[in-house]
Design a protein around this motif. Structure first.
Motif, PDB file in Angstrom:
ATOM      1  N   CYS A 147      28.140 -26.617  -7.550  1.00  0.00           N
ATOM      2  CA  CYS A 147      27.823 -27.347  -8.778  1.00  0.00           C
ATOM      3  C   CYS A 147      29.124 -27.866  -9.428  1.00  0.00           C
ATOM      4  N   CYS A 148      30.141 -27.022  -9.494  1.00  0.00           N
ATOM      5  CA  CYS A 148      31.412 -27.434 -10.123  1.00  0.00           C
ATOM      6  C   CYS A 148      32.196 -28.382  -9.221  1.00  0.00           C
ATOM      7  N   GLU A 149      32.187 -28.129  -7.917  1.00  0.00           N
ATOM      8  CA  GLU A 149      32.921 -28.984  -6.982  1.00  0.00           C
ATOM      9  C   GLU A 149      32.391 -30.414  -6.954  1.00  0.00           C
ATOM     10  N   THR A 150      31.118 -30.591  -7.312  1.00  0.00           N
ATOM     11  CA  THR A 150      30.487 -31.922  -7.238  1.00  0.00           C
ATOM     12  C   THR A 150      30.168 -32.477  -8.630  1.00  0.00           C
ATOM     13  N   GLY A 151      30.690 -31.807  -9.664  1.00  0.00           N
ATOM     14  CA  GLY A 151      30.240 -32.074 -11.040  1.00  0.00           C
ATOM     15  C   GLY A 151      30.589 -33.437 -11.602  1.00  0.00           C
ATOM     16  N   PHE A 152      31.560 -34.108 -10.988  1.00  0.00           N
ATOM     17  CA  PHE A 152      31.870 -35.473 -11.432  1.00  0.00           C
ATOM     18  C   PHE A 152      31.390 -36.437 -10.343  1.00  0.00           C
TER      19      PHE A 152
ATOM     20  N   ALA B 133      31.155 -22.227 -18.049  1.00  0.00           N
ATOM     21  CA  ALA B 133      30.292 -22.979 -18.972  1.00  0.00           C
ATOM     22  C   ALA B 133      29.616 -24.142 -18.248  1.00  0.00           C
ATOM     23  N   PHE B 134      30.366 -24.818 -17.399  1.00  0.00           N
ATOM     24  CA  PHE B 134      29.805 -25.970 -16.679  1.00  0.00           C
ATOM     25  C   PHE B 134      28.650 -25.532 -15.773  1.00  0.00           C
ATOM     26  N   ALA B 135      28.869 -24.434 -15.024  1.00  0.00           N
ATOM     27  CA  ALA B 135      27.818 -23.963 -14.108  1.00  0.00           C
ATOM     28  C   ALA B 135      26.609 -23.454 -14.891  1.00  0.00           C
ATOM     29  N   ASP B 136      26.843 -22.837 -16.049  1.00  0.00           N
ATOM     30  CA  ASP B 136      25.705 -22.403 -16.879  1.00  0.00           C
ATOM     31  C   ASP B 136      24.875 -23.611 -17.317  1.00  0.00           C
TER      32      ASP B 136
ATOM     33  N   HIS C 290      11.353 -32.182 -11.261  1.00  0.00           N
ATOM     34  CA  HIS C 290      12.640 -32.875 -11.091  1.00  0.00           C
ATOM     35  C   HIS C 290      13.500 -32.127 -10.078  1.00  0.00           C
ATOM     36  N   LEU C 291      14.646 -32.688  -9.771  1.00  0.00           N
ATOM     37  CA  LEU C 291      15.557 -32.048  -8.805  1.00  0.00           C
ATOM     38  C   LEU C 291      17.002 -32.430  -9.093  1.00  0.00           C
ATOM     39  N   HIS C 292      17.896 -31.510  -8.660  1.00  0.00           N
ATOM     40  CA  HIS C 292      19.344 -31.781  -8.596  1.00  0.00           C
ATOM     41  C   HIS C 292      19.778 -31.385  -7.194  1.00  0.00           C
ATOM     42  N   THR C 293      20.496 -32.251  -6.512  1.00  0.00           N
ATOM     43  CA  THR C 293      20.952 -31.877  -5.171  1.00  0.00           C
ATOM     44  C   THR C 293      22.420 -32.241  -4.984  1.00  0.00           C
ATOM     45  N   ASN C 294      23.173 -31.360  -4.334  1.00  0.00           N
ATOM     46  CA  ASN C 294      24.603 -31.582  -4.093  1.00  0.00           C
ATOM     47  C   ASN C 294      25.020 -30.865  -2.828  1.00  0.00           C
ATOM     48  N   ILE C 295      26.021 -31.454  -2.157  1.00  0.00           N
ATOM     49  CA  ILE C 295      26.560 -30.855  -0.943  1.00  0.00           C
ATOM     50  C   ILE C 295      28.083 -30.820  -1.044  1.00  0.00           C
ATOM     51  N   ALA C 296      28.695 -29.685  -0.726  1.00  0.00           N
ATOM     52  CA  ALA C 296      30.156 -29.554  -0.735  1.00  0.00           C
ATOM     53  C   ALA C 296      30.533 -28.388   0.186  1.00  0.00           C
ATOM     54  N   PRO C 297      31.700 -28.457   0.857  1.00  0.00           N
ATOM     55  CA  PRO C 297      32.702 -29.515   0.846  1.00  0.00           C
ATOM     56  C   PRO C 297      32.182 -30.845   1.405  1.00  0.00           C
ATOM     57  N   ALA C 298      32.932 -31.918   1.138  1.00  0.00           N
ATOM     58  CA  ALA C 298      32.463 -33.277   1.440  1.00  0.00           C
ATOM     59  C   ALA C 298      32.206 -33.511   2.920  1.00  0.00           C
ATOM     60  N   GLU C 299      32.890 -32.758   3.798  1.00  0.00           N
ATOM     61  CA  GLU C 299      32.681 -33.021   5.240  1.00  0.00           C
ATOM     62  C   GLU C 299      31.262 -32.676   5.701  1.00  0.00           C
ATOM     63  N   TYR C 300      30.514 -31.964   4.846  1.00  0.00           N
ATOM     64  CA  TYR C 300      29.133 -31.634   5.211  1.00  0.00           C
ATOM     65  C   TYR C 300      28.146 -32.720   4.770  1.00  0.00           C
ATOM     66  N   ARG C 301      28.645 -33.752   4.093  1.00  0.00           N
ATOM     67  CA  ARG C 301      27.752 -34.841   3.669  1.00  0.00           C
ATOM     68  C   ARG C 301      27.527 -35.816   4.825  1.00  0.00           C
ATOM     69  N   GLY C 302      26.404 -36.500   4.787  1.00  0.00           N
ATOM     70  CA  GLY C 302      26.133 -37.530   5.790  1.00  0.00           C
ATOM     71  C   GLY C 302      25.640 -36.982   7.124  1.00  0.00           C
ATOM     72  N   HIS C 303      25.187 -35.721   7.142  1.00  0.00           N
ATOM     73  CA  HIS C 303      24.664 -35.129   8.381  1.00  0.00           C
ATOM     74  C   HIS C 303      23.167 -34.839   8.283  1.00  0.00           C
TER      75      HIS C 303
ATOM     76  N   GLY D 185      30.039 -36.087  -7.507  1.00  0.00           N
ATOM     77  CA  GLY D 185      30.449 -35.755  -6.143  1.00  0.00           C
ATOM     78  C   GLY D 185      31.869 -35.226  -6.050  1.00  0.00           C
ATOM     79  N   ASP D 186      32.678 -35.426  -7.078  1.00  0.00           N
ATOM     80  CA  ASP D 186      34.045 -34.890  -7.119  1.00  0.00           C
ATOM     81  C   ASP D 186      34.087 -33.709  -8.094  1.00  0.00           C
ATOM     82  N   PRO D 187      35.162 -32.892  -8.018  1.00  0.00           N
ATOM     83  CA  PRO D 187      35.222 -31.731  -8.919  1.00  0.00           C
ATOM     84  C   PRO D 187      35.152 -32.120 -10.400  1.00  0.00           C
ATOM     85  N   MET D 188      34.465 -31.283 -11.156  1.00  0.00           N
ATOM     86  CA  MET D 188      34.219 -31.538 -12.584  1.00  0.00           C
ATOM     87  C   MET D 188      35.492 -31.629 -13.417  1.00  0.00           C
ATOM     88  N   GLU D 189      36.610 -31.047 -12.871  1.00  0.00           N
ATOM     89  CA  GLU D 189      37.838 -31.028 -13.675  1.00  0.00           C
ATOM     90  C   GLU D 189      38.386 -32.423 -13.941  1.00  0.00           C
ATOM     91  N   VAL D 190      37.838 -33.446 -13.274  1.00  0.00           N
ATOM     92  CA  VAL D 190      38.217 -34.826 -13.618  1.00  0.00           C
ATOM     93  C   VAL D 190      38.038 -35.041 -15.127  1.00  0.00           C
TER      94      VAL D 190
END
Ligand code: COA
Length: 218
Positions: free
Chosen positions: A20-25, A39-42, A135-148, A27-32
């Motif tokens: 959730c945090c790694e993809t929070g922005f 707090a972000f994950a909550d 509804h739904l939320h979906t995310n995949i990380a690390p990025a190399e696992y996307r597109g498979h 698809g990029d880390p939320m720290e952007v």
């Protein structure tokens, strides 16, 4: 790539929060734009892992969880639980995460308040919740696992679950910057329900953003 889609289990919680945090922005880390992972994950995963875990799925590859789909059958109920039980706890996790010590967070919170004043969060909630209650939320990380194919497989499994529960429709909210996600959602049959400008990330993006609400009848 070999992978497995399965039901979420309590042992996946920390990994789901990390993704959730790694993809929070988008698809990029939320720290952007924000500091304070607890707090972000909550904010973005706690309801779905702790209050409705039976609607959550994970994707596992190379012996670890690399993706999730956090689902919800009744968005109106989720909003009630969030406002009554989760929102009050967020202040505590924000304190523990040191949220208020970061200028970056104040910059973002100022922009959220500004977006709110501008009416950017005034989605047609009642209509969407009545016609597309899930509804739904979906995310995949690390990025190399996307597109498979894991995103698509998670969604197909979730749609099966929704049909078993006789859900009439499902919606999601994304942005014009989530390009792979948009391709996936349109490909799965989602259609636009609303599009609005979204200016609370204008200090960290170099393109005008749109918030896009999409729905699909089941
Ligand atoms: C969006 C996301 C969950 C999709 O999951 P995924 O496993 O990467 O997607 P899939 O591999 O199942 O691909 C689904 C479709 O997208 C397209 N696609 C996926 N990866 C692609 C790539 N690298 N290049 C081009 N097209 C691609 C394909 O057209 C595919 O459709 P197809 O089955 O007809 O070929 C994932 O990419 C992700 O986490 N992205 C970053 C975070 C994000 O945007 N999350 C959504 C928040 S709303």
């Amino acid at each position: 790539m070999e992978y497995k889609i399965r039901k979420y289990e309590a042992r996946d919680r920390a990994r789901v929060r990390w993704i959730c945090c790694e993809t929070g922005f988008m698809g990029d880390p939320m720290e952007v734009y924000f500091e304070g992972r607890e707090a972000f994950a909550d904010m973005w995963s706690l309801y779905w892992t702790d209050y409705e875990p039976e609607s959550a799925l994970v994707a596992e590859a190379d012996g670890q969880v690399v993706g999730y789909l956090l689902g919800c059958l009744d968005t109106a109920k989720q909003e009630r639980v969030f406002n009554k039980e989760i929102r009050p706890k967020l202040f505590g996790s924000a304190m523990r995460s040191g949220v208020f010590f970061h200028l970056k967070n104040w910059r973002y919170l100022y922009r959220v308040a500004r977006s709110s004043r501008r009416g950017e969060f005034n989605e047609p909630r009642d209509r969407v919740h009545a016609e597309y209650p899930a509804h739904l939320h979906t995310n995949i990380a690390p990025a190399e696992y996307r597109g498979h194919g894991m995103g698509k497989a998670l969604m197909l499994e979730y749609f099966k679950y929704l049909r078993e529960h006789e859900s009439p429709g499902v919606h999601l909210v994304t942005t014009s910057r989530n390009r792979l996600a948009l391709k996936l959602y349109y490909g799965m049959g989602f259609q636009d329900l609303f599009r609005d400008p979204l200016t609370c990330y204008d200090h960290v993006t170099d393109e005008p953003l749109e918030k896009i609400g999409m729905g699909m009848k089941l």
